[in-house]
Design an enzyme around this catalytic site. Structure first.
Site, PDB file in Angstrom:
ATOM      1  N   THR A 193      20.954  71.826 -61.470  1.00  0.00           N
ATOM      2  CA  THR A 193      21.082  70.372 -61.387  1.00  0.00           C
ATOM      3  C   THR A 193      22.525  70.063 -61.011  1.00  0.00           C
ATOM      4  O   THR A 193      23.432  70.810 -61.383  1.00  0.00           O
ATOM      5  CB  THR A 193      20.795  69.720 -62.747  1.00  0.00           C
ATOM      6  OG1 THR A 193      21.731  70.253 -63.687  1.00  0.00           O
ATOM      7  CG2 THR A 193      19.389  70.004 -63.230  1.00  0.00           C
ATOM      8  N   LYS A 445      24.321  46.425 -70.118  1.00  0.00           N
ATOM      9  CA  LYS A 445      23.770  45.520 -71.137  1.00  0.00           C
ATOM     10  C   LYS A 445      24.685  44.324 -71.261  1.00  0.00           C
ATOM     11  O   LYS A 445      25.813  44.436 -71.707  1.00  0.00           O
ATOM     12  CB  LYS A 445      23.626  46.230 -72.472  1.00  0.00           C
ATOM     13  CG  LYS A 445      22.219  46.748 -72.685  1.00  0.00           C
ATOM     14  CD  LYS A 445      21.989  47.107 -74.135  1.00  0.00           C
ATOM     15  CE  LYS A 445      20.488  47.103 -74.419  1.00  0.00           C
ATOM     16  NZ  LYS A 445      20.201  47.540 -75.768  1.00  0.00           N
TER      17      LYS A 445
END
Ligand code: AMP
Length: 547
Positions: A193, A445
């Site tokens: 990865t 957020k």
């Protein structure tokens, strides 16, 4: 084959292990004269066939055997998409060794780290990467030999240990080798990865998962390859198995066009045209370059039917540009850990009956999974969330070619139902369409509510002057976090922050509007072409929103 018969009706069919070499055997036997065309690293266009590739892959296997490579040993490739890479790929797997495709775009230290971690015994590489490997060689004492994928005439002078030109290396054997017939669950390939934090993690595929994944990719609503089609995998073989295309194409006998090192708009366009390519696949940055070249030169794509786009979100503007050129855009979502196919954004009833504009909405989703992949979204505690197209949650996946454990690790990475946490945040709608809103670590957020950075980025890049856009969350005294829009403009274009915001106004909820816009000369990218948000967050860590 020792298959237990416990009832008179059990196991009465043949056991036919799903081994990767069977794909190239089939291609050679049934589609033996089908072409594999390469824009070679040395310069000229090179043409060969599946039959010749199998012949030479057998020689690779024979040589590896003679060089003492044993079943389960790792052999690395650090190479572009070429016919020689394809020969090595099947040759390595055909001896029972593991083909470890290494991404040359990783930082040099990471390349050395993963070659050491995988304990690769041989490295096969292009002339392009010889200088890089020479600098790293001291750090990789376990590598016994380097094979340079070229001929004697182009072989550079090199200090690499036991270096040999590939053509010389395979010249002294005749290919009289029998493929290693092992367990279909044995390892065939591995890929790391491209972790942006911490060390990369190794994913080890098996023969069975690779063959089944190729079957999945060859279904009509996926890559849709056929023996009459021509595929140009712009996606490199070192990026999650070239999304399975190096298996899927010979599987059906599709003509392959390999781009070698040249992935710029003009080179890709010229290959698409010259070889009458019908299907192509790559990351959004590649398509951005291609579309820029087509637009600047007022060109068309008369042969191309399908463009698969994955690795990052496919912006709506890109989808519309391909539709205007008469090409079907198909977004794909997946991960190195999922071999990589997870979903494809293809229209199905009842969305096929919607007006065009709404159909495009569905094409901007990451799509629905094919047979063999199951998805769910959960809250942080692991409880499943509704598939209503609105509720966001952590995206989890299980399936026939999904990772169970990372290489060399005992850590349990699946939940009790066998699902792997992708690290993406998504919605799933009642028709099964999944839509990524963010990487979990990139979620913004604001005042306790989520803002989808992907949706803002997609909107920003639909502005004609914007080349690439990234949205990152930065601290805000009142709202805790607010989105900062970072833009790289197309060359020669100018636009102000206010003009970009005016363009976005009214197209998204007011509180989603970026609090500021900044411009950069060059967007930082990861080794697999994703925008590197960690770098941007670092770059703008001292940025303060105007109060
Ligand atoms: P990699 O293992 O390098 O292929 O990266 C996998 C990650 O890329 C996924 O977990 C997603 O965050 C991202 N990704 C891949 N395809 C898409 C897509 N079509 N849209 C949005 N993100 C994507």
């Amino acid at each position: 084959m020792n298959l237990q018969v416990t009832k008179p009706t059990d196991n009465l069919m043949q056991h036919w292990p799903l081994l990767c070499h069977r794909i190239i055997d089939h291609a050679a036997l049934i589609h033996g004269r089908q072409e594999v065309v390469t824009q070679s690293v040395e310069g000229p266009i090179h043409r060969t066939t599946y039959a010749a590739i199998r012949d030479r892959a057998l020689r690779v296997a024979q040589k590896l055997d003679l060089d003492g490579i044993a079943v389960g040993d790792r052999v690395a490739t650090l190479a572009w998409n070429t016919w020689r890479h394809l020969e090595c790929w099947y040759g390595i797997m055909g001896t029972g060794a593991i083909c470890h495709t290494v991404n040359p775009r990783l930082f040099p230290e990471q390349i050395a780290w993963i070659i050491n971690d995988a304990a690769d015994r041989i490295v096969m590489t292009d002339i392009t990467f010889v200088p890089l490997l020479e600098k790293l060689a001291d750090k990789m004492p376990g590598v016994e030999r380097y094979i340079v994928l070229t001929d004697n005439a182009h072989m550079p002078q090199t200090s690499l240990k036991n270096a040999v030109a590939y053509e010389d290396w395979i010249a002294d054997v005749d290919g009289s080798y029998r493929w290693h017939v092992g367990d279909e669950n044995a390892a065939s390939a591995m890929c790391y990865t491209s972790g942006t934090t911490g060390n990369p993690k190794g994913v080890v595929y098996t023969h069975r998962t690779n063959v089944l994944h190729a079957m999945m990719g060859n279904t009509g609503d996926a890559m849709a390859l056929t023996a009459t089609g021509t595929i140009l995998p712009v996606v490199p073989m070192f990026h999650a198995n070239s999304w399975g295309l190096a298996f899927a194409a010979p599987f059906v006998g599709a003509k392959m066009v390999m781009p070698g090192p040249k992935l710029d708009g003009a080179s890709v366009y010229n290959l698409l045209q010259a070889e009458k390519v019908t299907v192509t696949a790559g990351v959004p940055t590649v398509w951005q370059m291609l579309l820029g070249y087509i637009e600047a030169n007022k060109l068309a794509l008369p042969h191309l039917k399908l463009v698969v786009c994955g690795g990052s979100a496919m912006p709506r503007a890109m989808i519309e540009a391909f539709l205007q050129l008469g090409v079907t855009p198909r977004q794909a979502w997946g991960m190195t850990e999922t071999s990589p196919m997870g979903t494809m954004s293809v229209l199905k009833p009842p969305v096929t009956d919607l007006p065009d504009n709404e159909k495009i909405d569905f094409l901007t989703a990451q799509g629905y999974p094919p047979f063999g992949v199951e998805l769910k979204i959960t809250d942080d505690a692991g409880a499943s969330l509704p598939r209503d197209g609105r509720t966001y949650g952590r995206l989890k996946i299980r399936g026939l070619a999904v990772v169970r454990r990372y290489y060399g690790s005992d850590a349990e990475i699946l939940d009790e139902d066998g699902y792997f946490d992708t690290g993406d945040v998504a919605t799933i709608d009642p028709h099964g369409y999944m839509r990524i809103t963010d990487r979990a670590k990139d979620v913004i957020k604001s005042g306790g509510e989520w803002i989808s950075s992907i949706e803002l980025e997609n909107l920003a890049v639909s502005h004609p002057a914007v080349m690439e856009a990234a949205v990152i969350g930065l601290p805000h005294p009142k709202w805790n976090e607010r989105p900062l829009l970072v833009i790289q403009l197309k060359s020669g274009m100018t636009v102000t922050a206010e003009q970009v915001l005016d363009f976005m106004e009214g197209k998204i909820a007011k509180w989603w509007m970026p609090s500021s816009v900044v411009f950069v000369d060059a967007m930082p990218h990861t080794a697999t072409g994703k925008i590197m948000k960690t770098t941007l967050r670092d770059q703008f860590k001292n940025f303060r929103f105007p109060v």
